[in-house]
Write an enzyme that holds these catalytic residues in place. Structure first.
Site, short mmCIF file in Angstrom:
data_model
loop_
_atom_site.label_atom_id
_atom_site.label_comp_id
_atom_site.label_asym_id
_atom_site.label_seq_id
_atom_site.Cartn_x
_atom_site.Cartn_y
_atom_site.Cartn_z
N LYS A 80 0.87 -1.18 0.00
CA LYS A 80 0.00 0.00 0.00
C LYS A 80 0.90 1.22 0.00
O LYS A 80 2.02 1.17 0.50
CB LYS A 80 -0.87 -0.01 1.27
N GLY A 104 -23.96 3.26 3.63
CA GLY A 104 -23.08 3.80 2.59
C GLY A 104 -23.58 3.44 1.20
O GLY A 104 -23.67 2.27 0.83
N GLY A 140 -22.36 4.59 -1.84
CA GLY A 140 -21.41 5.12 -2.83
C GLY A 140 -21.30 4.17 -4.00
O GLY A 140 -22.26 3.49 -4.38
N VAL A 164 -19.90 1.25 -4.31
CA VAL A 164 -20.21 -0.15 -4.01
C VAL A 164 -21.65 -0.30 -3.54
O VAL A 164 -22.40 -1.16 -4.01
CB VAL A 164 -19.23 -0.69 -2.93
P1 NAD Z 1 -17.49 5.70 -1.90
O1 NAD Z 1 -16.67 6.80 -1.35
O2 NAD Z 1 -17.93 5.72 -3.31
O3 NAD Z 1 -18.83 5.52 -1.02
C1 NAD Z 1 -18.86 5.58 0.37
C2 NAD Z 1 -20.24 6.11 0.74
O4 NAD Z 1 -20.35 6.07 2.16
C3 NAD Z 1 -20.45 7.57 0.33
O5 NAD Z 1 -21.71 7.71 -0.33
C4 NAD Z 1 -20.43 8.33 1.66
O6 NAD Z 1 -21.27 9.46 1.66
C5 NAD Z 1 -20.95 7.25 2.61
N1 NAD Z 1 -20.57 7.45 4.01
C6 NAD Z 1 -19.41 7.92 4.52
N2 NAD Z 1 -19.45 7.92 5.86
C7 NAD Z 1 -20.66 7.41 6.20
C8 NAD Z 1 -21.30 7.15 7.44
N3 NAD Z 1 -20.71 7.40 8.61
N4 NAD Z 1 -22.55 6.63 7.43
C9 NAD Z 1 -23.18 6.37 6.24
N5 NAD Z 1 -22.62 6.61 5.05
C10 NAD Z 1 -21.37 7.12 5.02
O7 NAD Z 1 -16.68 4.37 -1.57
P2 NAD Z 1 -16.87 2.95 -2.24
O8 NAD Z 1 -15.91 2.80 -3.37
O9 NAD Z 1 -18.32 2.68 -2.43
O10 NAD Z 1 -16.31 2.02 -1.06
C11 NAD Z 1 -17.09 1.74 0.09
C12 NAD Z 1 -16.28 0.89 1.06
O11 NAD Z 1 -15.89 -0.33 0.41
C13 NAD Z 1 -14.96 1.53 1.53
O12 NAD Z 1 -14.70 1.11 2.84
C14 NAD Z 1 -13.92 0.93 0.60
O13 NAD Z 1 -12.63 0.94 1.17
C15 NAD Z 1 -14.47 -0.47 0.43
N6 NAD Z 1 -14.05 -1.13 -0.80
C16 NAD Z 1 -14.36 -0.60 -2.00
C17 NAD Z 1 -13.98 -1.24 -3.18
C18 NAD Z 1 -14.34 -0.69 -4.53
O14 NAD Z 1 -14.27 -1.46 -5.52
N7 NAD Z 1 -14.77 0.56 -4.63
C19 NAD Z 1 -13.27 -2.46 -3.10
C20 NAD Z 1 -12.97 -3.00 -1.85
C21 NAD Z 1 -13.38 -2.33 -0.70
#
Ligand code: NAD
Length: 349
Positions: free
Chosen positions: A79, A179, A181, A183
């Site tokens: 990382k 959340g 976002g 995912v």
């Molecule tokens: P993202 O930033 O697109 O979405 C995160 C969402 O969570 C946002 O809409 C944000 O407003 C919301 N959020 C933040 N704090 C919050 C809270 N306290 N309560 C409720 N909602 C909250 O991120 P993502 O890409 O969707 O990833 C989500 C999680 O999955 C992260 O932990 C990331 O590390 C993990 N992850 C993502 C991927 C990927 O392919 N994107 C792969 C492995 C792991």
């Protein structure tokens, strides 16, 4: 640019990057190359000093070793972090300097997107090194990993439901999603398609409205998600949300979601187990994203078939973990770590 070795027991190689010309200050942490070159994203955040950044880099790189091994990938764990505010401190010069640092690692570390980074930033870094994935264009560009991540979590939810309720059928099951976002919204789509009823929350209103309109979800306030009456809780936002304060509030029978590092401490895995809540280890459930990125690093030609096979194998791994945890009556998190450690030891032998 200076690459200064940092002593970090348990890690193969850690370097501090300092470049006075561009202002870059960062870290590349290689936890393990036992299974292959270390792969893991680059995160940019305004850390509270070098020590805080180092702690994050070490924790995340170790996590990548486990995630990559659990996904059956010939990749180790690494990382990188850049200390700074992406909105203010990111510049082509900073990204180029970081690219030169990655190049200096001679393929020991492959970088990709993480918090604070975009595909365009990866392209900037890619002007200085070939060891970069998450590009938007190119013969092997893997694009946005989140639909594949969500597919893997959806599989994990099915498997968890089968272990917890005796049936993988999600028709009528209530799933609470934290959340919405990249995912979370894809996951909503899959779950809605499978007949699940959704309870959702986000700190932002727009995706909540979207989930209500498109998937008939019930929206709740951010803190109310922990006490939501549901069968399964799917954390898809931030880490450390399973802790001594939130776990006693949970009304669910299982937790299976995509957020990284959901357990605040290792004790919280045990706490869930003692509360009778089945926990699908996050680094297995969310392995779809790195499987997708791996197609770019490993130059996989027949992507769709390869990804499909890896997702199936990941699901088998989850099944084995939950089966062994039930047989031993222990927390699945410890079992998951033991299974991955076994894989690493076999590779070393
Ligand atoms: P993202 O930033 O697109 O979405 C995160 C969402 O969570 C946002 O809409 C944000 O407003 C919301 N959020 C933040 N704090 C919050 C809270 N306290 N309560 C409720 N909602 C909250 O991120 P993502 O890409 O969707 O990833 C989500 C999680 O999955 C992260 O932990 C990331 O590390 C993990 N992850 C993502 C991927 C990927 O392919 N994107 C792969 C492995 C792991």
């Amino acid at each position: 640019m200076k690459l200064i070795p940092v002593d970090a027991p348990g890690h193969e190689q850690v370097v501090r990057i300092e470049d006075s010309e561009s202002g870059l200050s960062g870290i590349i942490a290689v936890h393990s190359t036992q299974l292959g070159p270390a792969a893991g994203g680059l995160r940019m955040r305004p850390y509270d000093g070098f020590e805080a950044a180092l702690e994050d880099a070490l924790r995340l790189s170790r996590g990548m070793t486990f995630k990559n091994a659990a996904a059956g990938l010939p990749l180790g764990g690494g990382k990188a972090v850049i200390i700074g505010d992406p909105a203010r401190d990111k510049s082509p010069e900073v990204l180029h300097a970081f690219g030169r640092a990655v190049e200096a690692m001679q393929g020991q570390y492959w970088t990709a997107e993480d918090m604070g980074m975009t595909p365009r930033d990866m392209a900037e870094i890619g002007t200085q090194t070939d060891y970069v994935a998450g590009l938007a264009d190119g013969a092997y560009a893997s694009g946005d990993p989140s639909p594949i991540t969500a597919r893997g979590i959806f599989n994990a939810i099915h498997t968890t439901a089968r272990h917890r309720f005796g049936s993988a059928d999600l028709t009528g099951r209530r799933v609470a999603i934290q959340g919405l976002g990249h995912v979370g919204l894809h996951l909503c789509r899959f779950l809605h398609g499978a007949g699940a009823r959704l309870v959702v929350t986000d700190v932002s209103d727009a995706p909540m409205r979207q989930a209500v309109e498109m998937f008939g979800a019930q929206a709740v306030a951010t803190d109310a998600i922990y006490g939501a009456e549901a069968d399964i809780f799917a954390p898809c936002a931030i880490g450390a949300i399973l802790n001594e304060i939130t776990i006693p509030q949970l009304q669910v029978s299982a937790v299976a979601g995509g957020a990284n590092n959901q357990l605040a401490t290792a004790d919280d895995g045990q706490r869930l187990h003692e509360c009778g809540i089945l926990y699908a280890p996050d680094f297995v459930a969310n392995g779809g994203g790195i499987i997708n990125v791996a197609t770019e690093i490993l130059r996989i030609g027949n992507r769709e078939i390869w990804v499909g096979e890896k997702l199936e194998a990941l699901d088998d791994t989850m099944d084995r973990i939950l089966t062994r945890a039930r047989q031993l009556s222990v927390s699945p998190n410890g079992v998951a770590e033991a299974i991955v450690t076994e894989r690493l030891q076999k590779a070393a032998a």
